[in-house]
Motif scaffolding. Structure first.
Motif, PDB file in Angstrom:
ATOM      1  N   THR A  67      51.107  32.323 -11.077  1.00  0.00           N
ATOM      2  CA  THR A  67      50.850  33.482 -11.654  1.00  0.00           C
ATOM      3  C   THR A  67      51.893  34.635 -11.552  1.00  0.00           C
ATOM      4  O   THR A  67      52.340  35.256 -12.507  1.00  0.00           O
ATOM      5  N   ALA A  68      52.373  35.100  -9.971  1.00  0.00           N
ATOM      6  CA  ALA A  68      53.451  35.125 -10.142  1.00  0.00           C
ATOM      7  C   ALA A  68      55.118  35.635 -10.801  1.00  0.00           C
ATOM      8  O   ALA A  68      55.871  36.623 -11.476  1.00  0.00           O
ATOM      9  N   ALA A  69      55.112  34.082 -10.899  1.00  0.00           N
ATOM     10  CA  ALA A  69      56.096  33.429 -12.439  1.00  0.00           C
ATOM     11  C   ALA A  69      55.990  34.114 -13.612  1.00  0.00           C
ATOM     12  O   ALA A  69      56.819  34.295 -14.157  1.00  0.00           O
ATOM     13  N   LEU A  70      54.633  33.988 -14.022  1.00  0.00           N
ATOM     14  CA  LEU A  70      54.325  34.045 -15.223  1.00  0.00           C
ATOM     15  C   LEU A  70      55.006  35.557 -15.295  1.00  0.00           C
ATOM     16  O   LEU A  70      54.748  35.754 -16.684  1.00  0.00           O
ATOM     17  N   LEU A  71      54.136  36.069 -14.731  1.00  0.00           N
ATOM     18  CA  LEU A  71      53.670  37.430 -14.684  1.00  0.00           C
ATOM     19  C   LEU A  71      55.008  38.313 -14.760  1.00  0.00           C
ATOM     20  O   LEU A  71      56.064  39.290 -15.937  1.00  0.00           O
ATOM     21  N   GLU A  72      56.247  37.638 -13.514  1.00  0.00           N
ATOM     22  CA  GLU A  72      57.814  37.714 -13.906  1.00  0.00           C
ATOM     23  C   GLU A  72      58.162  37.922 -15.215  1.00  0.00           C
ATOM     24  O   GLU A  72      59.090  38.233 -15.750  1.00  0.00           O
ATOM     25  N   VAL A 106      65.977  51.583 -34.345  1.00  0.00           N
ATOM     26  CA  VAL A 106      65.659  51.820 -35.593  1.00  0.00           C
ATOM     27  C   VAL A 106      64.611  50.684 -34.942  1.00  0.00           C
ATOM     28  O   VAL A 106      64.622  49.746 -34.291  1.00  0.00           O
ATOM     29  N   VAL A 107      63.089  50.750 -35.941  1.00  0.00           N
ATOM     30  CA  VAL A 107      62.633  49.767 -35.894  1.00  0.00           C
ATOM     31  C   VAL A 107      62.293  48.698 -36.405  1.00  0.00           C
ATOM     32  O   VAL A 107      61.854  48.608 -37.231  1.00  0.00           O
ATOM     33  N   VAL A 108      61.481  46.875 -35.028  1.00  0.00           N
ATOM     34  CA  VAL A 108      61.929  45.884 -36.557  1.00  0.00           C
ATOM     35  C   VAL A 108      61.278  45.082 -35.802  1.00  0.00           C
ATOM     36  O   VAL A 108      60.124  45.769 -34.405  1.00  0.00           O
ATOM     37  N   PRO A 109      60.156  44.425 -36.969  1.00  0.00           N
ATOM     38  CA  PRO A 109      59.503  43.323 -35.992  1.00  0.00           C
ATOM     39  C   PRO A 109      60.154  42.857 -34.236  1.00  0.00           C
ATOM     40  O   PRO A 109      60.507  41.873 -34.486  1.00  0.00           O
ATOM     41  N   GLY A 110      58.679  42.731 -33.792  1.00  0.00           N
ATOM     42  CA  GLY A 110      59.553  41.952 -32.344  1.00  0.00           C
ATOM     43  C   GLY A 110      59.393  40.639 -33.160  1.00  0.00           C
ATOM     44  O   GLY A 110      58.826  40.018 -33.689  1.00  0.00           O
ATOM     45  N   PHE A 111      60.117  40.098 -31.444  1.00  0.00           N
ATOM     46  CA  PHE A 111      60.988  39.019 -31.737  1.00  0.00           C
ATOM     47  C   PHE A 111      59.311  37.653 -30.595  1.00  0.00           C
ATOM     48  O   PHE A 111      58.893  37.785 -29.759  1.00  0.00           O
ATOM     49  N   VAL A 112      59.510  36.849 -31.127  1.00  0.00           N
ATOM     50  CA  VAL A 112      59.032  35.235 -31.045  1.00  0.00           C
ATOM     51  C   VAL A 112      59.676  34.532 -30.783  1.00  0.00           C
ATOM     52  O   VAL A 112      60.758  33.995 -31.185  1.00  0.00           O
ATOM     53  N   ASP A 113      59.740  33.823 -29.592  1.00  0.00           N
ATOM     54  CA  ASP A 113      60.312  32.256 -28.806  1.00  0.00           C
ATOM     55  C   ASP A 113      59.316  31.554 -28.831  1.00  0.00           C
ATOM     56  O   ASP A 113      58.719  31.101 -28.455  1.00  0.00           O
ATOM     57  N   ALA A 114      60.153  30.548 -29.923  1.00  0.00           N
ATOM     58  CA  ALA A 114      59.163  29.661 -30.522  1.00  0.00           C
ATOM     59  C   ALA A 114      59.268  28.319 -29.590  1.00  0.00           C
ATOM     60  O   ALA A 114      59.200  27.325 -29.687  1.00  0.00           O
ATOM     61  N   HIS A 115      60.365  28.279 -27.910  1.00  0.00           N
ATOM     62  CA  HIS A 115      60.127  26.799 -27.965  1.00  0.00           C
ATOM     63  C   HIS A 115      60.640  27.755 -26.527  1.00  0.00           C
ATOM     64  O   HIS A 115      61.983  28.244 -26.584  1.00  0.00           O
ATOM     65  N   VAL A 116      60.141  27.763 -25.489  1.00  0.00           N
ATOM     66  CA  VAL A 116      60.455  28.107 -23.715  1.00  0.00           C
ATOM     67  C   VAL A 116      59.624  27.541 -22.425  1.00  0.00           C
ATOM     68  O   VAL A 116      58.078  26.856 -22.920  1.00  0.00           O
ATOM     69  N   HIS A 117      59.627  28.166 -21.590  1.00  0.00           N
ATOM     70  CA  HIS A 117      59.277  27.665 -20.664  1.00  0.00           C
ATOM     71  C   HIS A 117      59.142  29.039 -19.544  1.00  0.00           C
ATOM     72  O   HIS A 117      60.197  28.827 -18.317  1.00  0.00           O
ATOM     73  N   PRO A 118      58.390  29.462 -20.145  1.00  0.00           N
ATOM     74  CA  PRO A 118      58.422  30.791 -19.281  1.00  0.00           C
ATOM     75  C   PRO A 118      57.694  31.083 -17.811  1.00  0.00           C
ATOM     76  O   PRO A 118      58.313  31.344 -16.480  1.00  0.00           O
ATOM     77  N   ILE A 119      56.776  29.659 -17.969  1.00  0.00           N
ATOM     78  CA  ILE A 119      56.755  29.831 -15.696  1.00  0.00           C
ATOM     79  C   ILE A 119      57.687  29.209 -15.120  1.00  0.00           C
ATOM     80  O   ILE A 119      58.152  29.428 -14.019  1.00  0.00           O
TER      81      ILE A 119
END
Length: 547
Positions: free
Chosen positions: A201-206, A55-68
């Motif tokens: 940069t590596a952390a962001l891409l990971e 099933v195809v659904v809209p992509g999820f968005v994370d409204a509060h996250v610390h990716p790096i």
């Protein structure tokens, strides 16, 4: 290619948003949805057809996250998937042995309930790290666990006073134990060499690859600026966006430095305007939000509460910004056209944030939001809708796991516990809901978050909630929300909070940001939500993850 031609037609079971019935096809041109339904899609010439099994659904968005920060954790000594003291010891010892040349041993992801009494000690780390300083950030990033070498390097002893906005945990004789809370962590983390631009940069891409694997197409980074011992992340985002490696859509919440006052607004404005200009030229990063920390967390009694903590009636937590000053700041930032992203865990902090937003001007399309809202006084619930304030909640926390039962609930009064993660009350009062994970505080898996919001019990595979109680006994079941509401909060609601207005739905004109799941989250049994798996993720009609 003629304008009547689609680049891609996706056929299968497709859910355009949380309220529409399933359709059978969408057509994509130049990264946007141009037709919905087989009849309209078949009328277009098509370069490629993709038949989807799932099933195809809209992509999820994370409204509060610390990716790096999450990416750095994954590249260092990561304790996140563990929940046992012996496993911690083994992981840290193995990491120390594998990196003999590193002057500092750095890691993260520990949970307090793993330790006797709920607090880690330097002695435990000393046994597996030796004479090199070791610094391990807690899963919620509000405390650090350090060894004796780190305490010595920082000159922290029995006579060291608690810094403003922080606490040094001490034994009965007043000696530091190895746990530093809130700003006290800076006493050590300020000595740790900054990660290089290459590491960040590596952390962001990971992190980006990891989030895409969970169906996340965009996010709001809740702390872009120098904070928590991490260098300024704004240049990293700009560089990765400018060279085309940022495949996600990202809103940066610019960090408000508590010590710099209104003078920093000019700097924040320049960053906002610069990133907006780059976004008009195709960059997927922009920064029009300001993040302000108003309090801490309940587990170390720094969350600002109206009534005193259980057993400690004179302890009311910390307001990091004086409420009068917060109102002044809110008026100034709102007047400059910024959205506000306010951290508030305790009910007093939530009230202070609502008061500040109410005092600010309300003209224009502001997306002010309060994140976390662990507790909210019933008198303040209706104010969210009245003021148009988005409740930016972290649903994975709303379950009775050992972390909650052993390290948080003992500090809360019965009244405070009764208004805990009040998603149902907020939704019933028409508060706009958005979901975020706060990763690396907790897992960024949006389907796990949905599972907890709907069931108020833990996902089956969560390593931090493997006891039967957490998986079967709901936390305040009256605060459940239905699957459609949770799905909207994780897609369109989170996209709105992040000003990613082109994503969150798959209607005509929307960005073709989507995820292919093996089951429909609006059709499966509620108990099975966390078992749904991601098969593929697309941004602007292009695959960014495939299983």
């Amino acid at each position: 290619m003629a304008q009547s031609t689609a680049d891609l037609v996706i056929r299968g079971r497709i859910r355009v948003d949380a309220t529409s019935p399933l359709t059978d096809a969408i057509a994509v041109r130049a990264g946007r949805v141009v037709a919905v339904g087989a009849a309209d899609c078949d009328a277009l010439g098509t370069a490629e057809v993709l038949d989807v099994d799932g099933v195809v659904v809209p992509g999820f968005v994370d409204a509060h996250v610390h990716p790096i920060l999450g990416g750095l954790n994954r590249l260092r000594c990561d304790l996140d998937e563990l929940h046992d003291l012996d496993d911690y010891r083994d992981r840290v010892a193995g990491y120390a042995a594998a990196h003999p040349g590193r002057d500092w041993l750095l890691g993260s992801g520990w949970y307090g309930d793993v330790f006797p009494g709920g607090f880690p000690t330097a002695e435990i780390l000393d046994a597996v790290t030796g004479t090199r300083p070791a610094v391990f950030t807690s899963h919620d990033a509000h405390s650090v666990w350090v060894n004796s070498a780190a305490l010595s390097r920082a000159g922290i002893g029995a006579d060291t006073p608690d810094p403003a906005g922080g606490r040094i945990h001490r034994d009965r004789d007043g000696r530091p134990t190895g746990l530093l809370m809130e700003s006290a962590a800076d006493l050590v983390t300020d000595l740790v060499p900054d990660p290089s631009t290459e590491e960040l940069t590596a952390a962001l891409l990971e992190a980006q690859a990891y989030l895409h694997s969970m169906g996340i197409v965009g996010w709001q980074d809740a702390a872009v600026g120098q904070m928590l011992g991490v260098p300024d992340l704004y240049p990293v985002y700009r560089a990765v966006a400018d060279d085309g490696r940022l495949t996600a859509r990202v809103t940066g919440a610019l960090w408000w430095q508590l010590t710099e006052g209104l003078e920093q607004i000019g700097h924040l404005r320049r960053r906002r305007d610069e990133s907006a200009a780059a976004a008009r030229d195709g960059s997927r990063f922009r920064a029009g939000v300001v993040k302000i920390m108003q309090d801490g967390v309940c587990e170390n009694l720094t969350a600002a509460v109206i009534d005193g903590y259980h057993g400690r009636p004179h302890e009311h937590g910390l307001s990091f910004v004086d409420p009068d000053e917060l109102r002044t700041v809110a008026r100034a930032l709102t007047g400059e056209g910024f959205d506000l992203h306010l951290h508030a865990v305790g009910d007093r902090a939530v009230r202070e944030c609502l008061d500040a937003i109410e005092a600010a001007e309300h003209g224009g399309d502001h997306r002010h939001q309060i994140a976390h809202i662990d507790m909210v006084d019933p008198a303040d619930v209706d104010r969210f809708a009245a003021l148009g304030v988005i409740a930016n909640v972290q649903p994975l926390w709303a379950r009775e796991d050992r972390v909650l039962v052993e390290t948080k609930l003992p500090y809360l009064t019965e009244s405070q516990q009764a208004h805990h993660f009040a998603f149902g009350a907020l939704h019933a009062a028409s508060a706009p809901l958005a979901m975020g994970s706060d990763w690396p505080v907790s897992s960024p898996h949006p389907l796990w978050g949905m599972h907890v919001a709907v069931n108020r019990t833990a996902p089956l595979d969560d390593p931090h909630a493997q006891d039967e109680h957490a998986r079967t006994v709901p936390l305040l079941p009256g605060e459940r929300i239905d699957a459609a509401t949770a799905f909207h909060a994780a897609t369109a609601g989170a996209a709105r909070a992040s000003r990613l207005d082109a994503t969150g739905t798959l209607g005509v004109g929307a960005a073709a940001d989507l995820v292919v799941l093996d089951a429909d989250p609006l059709e499966v049994a509620a108990a099975d939500l966390s078992s749904i798996s991601v098969q593929a993720t697309y941004v602007a009609g292009s695959p960014v993850h495939q299983r």
